[in-house]
Design a protein around this motif. Structure first.
Motif, mmCIF file in Angstrom:
data_model
loop_
_atom_site.group_PDB
_atom_site.id
_atom_site.type_symbol
_atom_site.label_atom_id
_atom_site.label_comp_id
_atom_site.label_asym_id
_atom_site.label_seq_id
_atom_site.Cartn_x
_atom_site.Cartn_y
_atom_site.Cartn_z
ATOM 1 N N MET A 1 -39.328 53.465 -47.511
ATOM 2 C CA MET A 1 -40.129 54.084 -46.486
ATOM 3 C C MET A 1 -39.991 53.265 -45.206
ATOM 4 O O MET A 1 -40.146 52.050 -45.218
ATOM 5 C CB MET A 1 -41.590 54.130 -46.934
ATOM 6 C CG MET A 1 -42.488 54.484 -45.809
ATOM 7 S SD MET A 1 -44.284 54.555 -46.042
ATOM 8 C CE MET A 1 -44.679 53.798 -47.530
ATOM 9 N N SER A 2 -39.704 53.916 -44.092
ATOM 10 C CA SER A 2 -39.612 53.215 -42.817
ATOM 11 C C SER A 2 -41.006 52.986 -42.247
ATOM 12 O O SER A 2 -41.970 53.656 -42.599
ATOM 13 C CB SER A 2 -38.755 54.006 -41.836
ATOM 14 O OG SER A 2 -39.410 55.191 -41.465
ATOM 15 N N ARG A 3 -41.097 52.036 -41.366
ATOM 16 C CA ARG A 3 -42.353 51.679 -40.725
ATOM 17 C C ARG A 3 -42.187 51.765 -39.216
ATOM 18 O O ARG A 3 -41.097 51.621 -38.694
ATOM 19 C CB ARG A 3 -42.747 50.244 -41.065
ATOM 20 C CG ARG A 3 -42.779 49.936 -42.536
ATOM 21 C CD ARG A 3 -44.206 49.917 -43.019
ATOM 22 N NE ARG A 3 -44.462 49.350 -44.313
ATOM 23 C CZ ARG A 3 -44.047 49.810 -45.460
ATOM 24 N NH1 ARG A 3 -43.222 50.826 -45.507
ATOM 25 N NH2 ARG A 3 -44.401 49.260 -46.592
ATOM 26 N N GLU A 4 -43.290 51.965 -38.519
ATOM 27 C CA GLU A 4 -43.265 51.882 -37.063
ATOM 28 C C GLU A 4 -43.342 50.415 -36.669
ATOM 29 O O GLU A 4 -43.940 49.608 -37.370
ATOM 30 C CB GLU A 4 -44.458 52.621 -36.462
ATOM 31 C CG GLU A 4 -44.328 54.121 -36.538
ATOM 32 C CD GLU A 4 -45.446 54.827 -35.788
ATOM 33 O OE1 GLU A 4 -46.156 54.182 -34.986
ATOM 34 O OE2 GLU A 4 -45.607 56.023 -36.025
ATOM 35 N N LEU A 5 -42.759 50.084 -35.546
ATOM 36 C CA LEU A 5 -42.770 48.723 -35.034
ATOM 37 C C LEU A 5 -43.578 48.677 -33.750
ATOM 38 O O LEU A 5 -43.400 49.512 -32.864
ATOM 39 C CB LEU A 5 -41.344 48.245 -34.763
ATOM 40 C CG LEU A 5 -41.207 46.882 -34.103
ATOM 41 C CD1 LEU A 5 -41.621 45.783 -35.080
ATOM 42 C CD2 LEU A 5 -39.786 46.669 -33.631
ATOM 43 N N GLN A 6 -44.471 47.708 -33.656
ATOM 44 C CA GLN A 6 -45.176 47.405 -32.416
ATOM 45 C C GLN A 6 -44.861 45.960 -32.087
ATOM 46 O O GLN A 6 -44.913 45.098 -32.955
ATOM 47 C CB GLN A 6 -46.683 47.579 -32.565
ATOM 48 C CG GLN A 6 -47.454 47.064 -31.352
ATOM 49 C CD GLN A 6 -48.922 47.366 -31.425
ATOM 50 O OE1 GLN A 6 -49.316 48.501 -31.212
ATOM 51 N NE2 GLN A 6 -49.737 46.370 -31.730
ATOM 52 N N VAL A 7 -44.534 45.687 -30.841
ATOM 53 C CA VAL A 7 -44.319 44.327 -30.375
ATOM 54 C C VAL A 7 -45.616 43.883 -29.715
ATOM 55 O O VAL A 7 -46.120 44.568 -28.827
ATOM 56 C CB VAL A 7 -43.147 44.258 -29.369
ATOM 57 C CG1 VAL A 7 -42.984 42.857 -28.823
ATOM 58 C CG2 VAL A 7 -41.857 44.748 -30.013
ATOM 59 N N THR A 8 -46.175 42.745 -30.162
ATOM 60 C CA THR A 8 -47.419 42.230 -29.602
ATOM 61 C C THR A 8 -47.131 40.935 -28.866
ATOM 62 O O THR A 8 -46.462 40.043 -29.405
ATOM 63 C CB THR A 8 -48.460 41.996 -30.716
ATOM 64 O OG1 THR A 8 -48.716 43.249 -31.362
ATOM 65 C CG2 THR A 8 -49.759 41.456 -30.148
ATOM 66 N N ILE A 9 -47.647 40.847 -27.645
ATOM 67 C CA ILE A 9 -47.422 39.672 -26.803
ATOM 68 C C ILE A 9 -48.765 39.059 -26.453
ATOM 69 O O ILE A 9 -49.628 39.722 -25.867
ATOM 70 C CB ILE A 9 -46.633 40.059 -25.530
ATOM 71 C CG1 ILE A 9 -45.254 40.623 -25.933
ATOM 72 C CG2 ILE A 9 -46.508 38.863 -24.599
ATOM 73 C CD1 ILE A 9 -44.419 41.153 -24.786
ATOM 74 N N ASP A 10 -48.953 37.789 -26.829
ATOM 75 C CA ASP A 10 -50.139 37.038 -26.431
ATOM 76 C C ASP A 10 -49.981 36.634 -24.970
ATOM 77 O O ASP A 10 -48.882 36.230 -24.555
ATOM 78 C CB ASP A 10 -50.280 35.773 -27.280
ATOM 79 C CG ASP A 10 -50.604 36.055 -28.737
ATOM 80 O OD1 ASP A 10 -50.939 37.211 -29.067
ATOM 81 O OD2 ASP A 10 -50.533 35.117 -29.536
ATOM 82 N N CYS A 11 -51.061 36.721 -24.196
ATOM 83 C CA CYS A 11 -50.955 36.431 -22.773
ATOM 84 C C CYS A 11 -52.320 36.139 -22.164
ATOM 85 O O CYS A 11 -53.350 36.293 -22.817
ATOM 86 C CB CYS A 11 -50.283 37.594 -22.050
ATOM 87 S SG CYS A 11 -51.146 39.173 -22.190
ATOM 88 N N ALA A 12 -52.318 35.761 -20.888
ATOM 89 C CA ALA A 12 -53.551 35.508 -20.148
ATOM 90 C C ALA A 12 -54.016 36.734 -19.380
ATOM 91 O O ALA A 12 -55.207 36.901 -19.143
ATOM 92 C CB ALA A 12 -53.345 34.340 -19.177
ATOM 93 N N ASP A 13 -53.076 37.607 -18.976
ATOM 94 C CA ASP A 13 -53.408 38.753 -18.127
ATOM 95 C C ASP A 13 -52.692 40.006 -18.638
ATOM 96 O O ASP A 13 -51.621 40.372 -18.151
ATOM 97 C CB ASP A 13 -53.006 38.443 -16.682
ATOM 98 C CG ASP A 13 -53.433 39.504 -15.688
ATOM 99 O OD1 ASP A 13 -53.881 40.602 -16.097
ATOM 100 O OD2 ASP A 13 -53.310 39.247 -14.476
ATOM 101 N N PRO A 14 -53.279 40.683 -19.638
ATOM 102 C CA PRO A 14 -52.625 41.855 -20.226
ATOM 103 C C PRO A 14 -52.271 42.952 -19.214
ATOM 104 O O PRO A 14 -51.199 43.544 -19.305
ATOM 105 C CB PRO A 14 -53.642 42.355 -21.251
ATOM 106 C CG PRO A 14 -54.367 41.126 -21.656
ATOM 107 C CD PRO A 14 -54.502 40.324 -20.385
#
Length: 145
Positions: free
Chosen positions: A1-14
Protein backbone atom coordinates in the motif's frame (compact mmCIF):
# COMPACT_ATOMS: atom_id res chain seq x y z
CA UNK A 1 0.00 0.00 0.00
CA UNK A 2 1.40 3.42 -0.92
CA UNK A 3 1.39 6.30 1.51
CA UNK A 4 1.12 10.05 1.11
CA UNK A 5 4.22 12.05 1.93
CA UNK A 6 4.27 15.33 3.84
CA UNK A 7 7.51 17.24 4.33
CA UNK A 8 7.61 19.01 7.72
CA UNK A 9 10.03 21.85 8.38
CA UNK A 10 10.75 23.16 11.88
CA UNK A 11 11.20 26.93 11.86
CA UNK A 12 10.81 30.24 13.69
CA UNK A 13 8.43 31.92 11.21
CA UNK A 14 6.07 29.49 9.44
CA UNK A 15 4.26 32.21 7.46
CA UNK A 16 7.44 33.63 5.95
CA UNK A 17 8.82 30.20 5.03
CA UNK A 18 5.47 29.14 3.56
CA UNK A 19 5.52 32.18 1.27
CA UNK A 20 9.17 31.58 0.31
CA UNK A 21 8.72 27.88 -0.45
CA UNK A 22 5.47 28.55 -2.33
CA UNK A 23 7.48 30.74 -4.70
CA UNK A 24 10.40 28.30 -4.88
CA UNK A 25 8.23 25.26 -5.66
CA UNK A 26 5.37 26.84 -7.60
CA UNK A 27 3.02 25.82 -4.78
CA UNK A 28 0.31 27.84 -3.02
CA UNK A 29 -0.51 28.38 0.62
CA UNK A 30 -3.14 25.83 1.61
CA UNK A 31 -6.70 27.14 1.51
CA UNK A 32 -8.65 27.53 4.76
CA UNK A 33 -11.07 24.75 5.73
CA UNK A 34 -14.39 24.53 3.86
CA UNK A 35 -16.90 27.11 5.04
CA UNK A 36 -14.30 29.80 5.74
CA UNK A 37 -13.23 32.53 3.33
CA UNK A 38 -9.94 33.19 5.16
CA UNK A 39 -7.56 31.63 7.65
CA UNK A 40 -8.33 34.45 10.11
CA UNK A 41 -12.02 33.51 10.03
CA UNK A 42 -11.19 29.82 10.56
CA UNK A 43 -8.76 30.55 13.38
CA UNK A 44 -11.29 32.90 15.01
CA UNK A 45 -13.85 30.09 14.94
CA UNK A 46 -11.31 27.69 16.47
CA UNK A 47 -10.52 30.19 19.24
CA UNK A 48 -6.85 30.54 18.26
CA UNK A 49 -5.49 33.79 19.77
CA UNK A 50 -3.71 36.25 17.45
CA UNK A 51 -0.29 35.59 18.99
CA UNK A 52 -0.53 31.88 18.02
CA UNK A 53 -1.65 32.35 14.39
CA UNK A 54 1.83 31.92 12.98
CA UNK A 55 2.48 28.64 14.78
CA UNK A 56 1.98 26.63 11.58
CA UNK A 57 1.40 26.97 7.86
CA UNK A 58 1.09 24.55 4.96
CA UNK A 59 1.62 24.75 1.23
CA UNK A 60 0.29 22.45 -1.47
CA UNK A 61 0.96 21.64 -5.09
CA UNK A 62 -1.83 23.35 -7.08
CA UNK A 63 -1.88 20.35 -9.44
CA UNK A 64 -2.21 17.91 -6.54
CA UNK A 65 0.86 15.84 -7.46
CA UNK A 66 3.59 16.90 -5.04
CA UNK A 67 3.67 16.41 -1.29
CA UNK A 68 2.20 18.92 1.14
CA UNK A 69 4.89 20.93 2.92
CA UNK A 70 4.11 21.83 6.53
CA UNK A 71 5.95 24.49 8.55
CA UNK A 72 5.79 24.36 12.32
CA UNK A 73 7.15 26.87 14.81
CA UNK A 74 9.69 25.46 17.24
CA UNK A 75 11.49 27.32 20.05
CA UNK A 76 15.03 26.34 19.11
CA UNK A 77 16.96 27.75 16.14
CA UNK A 78 18.71 25.72 13.47
CA UNK A 79 22.14 24.48 14.48
CA UNK A 80 24.56 22.87 12.02
CA UNK A 81 24.07 21.40 8.57
CA UNK A 82 20.81 19.78 7.53
CA UNK A 83 20.86 15.98 7.53
CA UNK A 84 18.09 16.04 4.92
CA UNK A 85 17.57 18.69 2.26
CA UNK A 86 15.32 19.41 -0.68
CA UNK A 87 16.50 19.42 -4.29
CA UNK A 88 14.49 21.89 -6.35
CA UNK A 89 14.55 20.46 -9.87
CA UNK A 90 14.77 23.76 -11.73
CA UNK A 91 16.46 22.50 -14.92
CA UNK A 92 15.25 18.96 -15.70
CA UNK A 93 16.50 17.68 -19.03
CA UNK A 94 18.98 20.52 -19.53
CA UNK A 95 22.76 20.05 -19.69
CA UNK A 96 25.93 22.09 -19.71
CA UNK A 97 25.75 25.87 -20.13
CA UNK A 98 22.01 25.80 -20.80
CA UNK A 99 21.41 23.98 -17.51
CA UNK A 100 23.62 26.30 -15.48
CA UNK A 101 22.01 29.38 -17.04
CA UNK A 102 18.56 28.09 -16.03
CA UNK A 103 19.81 27.39 -12.50
CA UNK A 104 21.35 30.87 -12.27
CA UNK A 105 18.06 32.46 -13.39
CA UNK A 106 16.17 30.50 -10.74
CA UNK A 107 18.82 31.40 -8.17
CA UNK A 108 18.41 35.11 -8.91
CA UNK A 109 14.67 34.93 -8.29
CA UNK A 110 15.12 33.04 -5.04
CA UNK A 111 17.72 35.54 -3.84
CA UNK A 112 15.12 38.29 -4.33
CA UNK A 113 12.67 36.16 -2.32
CA UNK A 114 15.07 35.94 0.64
CA UNK A 115 17.36 32.98 -0.09
CA UNK A 116 21.13 32.95 0.35
CA UNK A 117 23.54 31.52 -2.20
CA UNK A 118 26.10 29.13 -0.68
CA UNK A 119 28.01 27.51 -3.57
CA UNK A 120 27.94 26.63 -7.27
CA UNK A 121 29.12 23.23 -8.46
CA UNK A 122 30.08 23.00 -12.13
CA UNK A 123 29.01 20.12 -14.35
CA UNK A 124 31.39 17.14 -14.21
CA UNK A 125 29.97 14.58 -16.68
CA UNK A 126 28.96 11.87 -16.70
CA UNK A 127 27.74 11.80 -13.09
CA UNK A 128 27.42 15.45 -12.06
CA UNK A 129 25.19 17.81 -14.05
CA UNK A 130 26.02 20.86 -11.93
CA UNK A 131 23.96 22.46 -9.18
CA UNK A 132 23.72 25.47 -6.86
CA UNK A 133 23.51 25.13 -3.07
CA UNK A 134 21.32 27.73 -1.37
CA UNK A 135 19.64 28.36 1.98
CA UNK A 136 16.09 29.54 2.67
CA UNK A 137 15.45 32.64 4.83
CA UNK A 138 16.06 30.62 8.02
CA UNK A 139 19.26 28.97 6.80
CA UNK A 140 17.88 25.57 5.73
CA UNK A 141 20.05 24.31 2.89
CA UNK A 142 18.60 23.19 -0.43
CA UNK A 143 19.94 22.61 -3.93
CA UNK A 144 18.86 23.96 -7.27
CA UNK A 145 19.34 20.89 -9.41
Amino acid sequence: MSRELQVTIDCADPGTLAEFWSAALGYRVQSPPPGFDSWDAALDALGIPPDRRNDASGIVDPDGHGPRVFFQRVPESKVGKNRLHLDVRAAPGLTGEERMAALEAECAGLLRAGATRIARYEPAPPLEGGHIVMADPEGNEFCLD
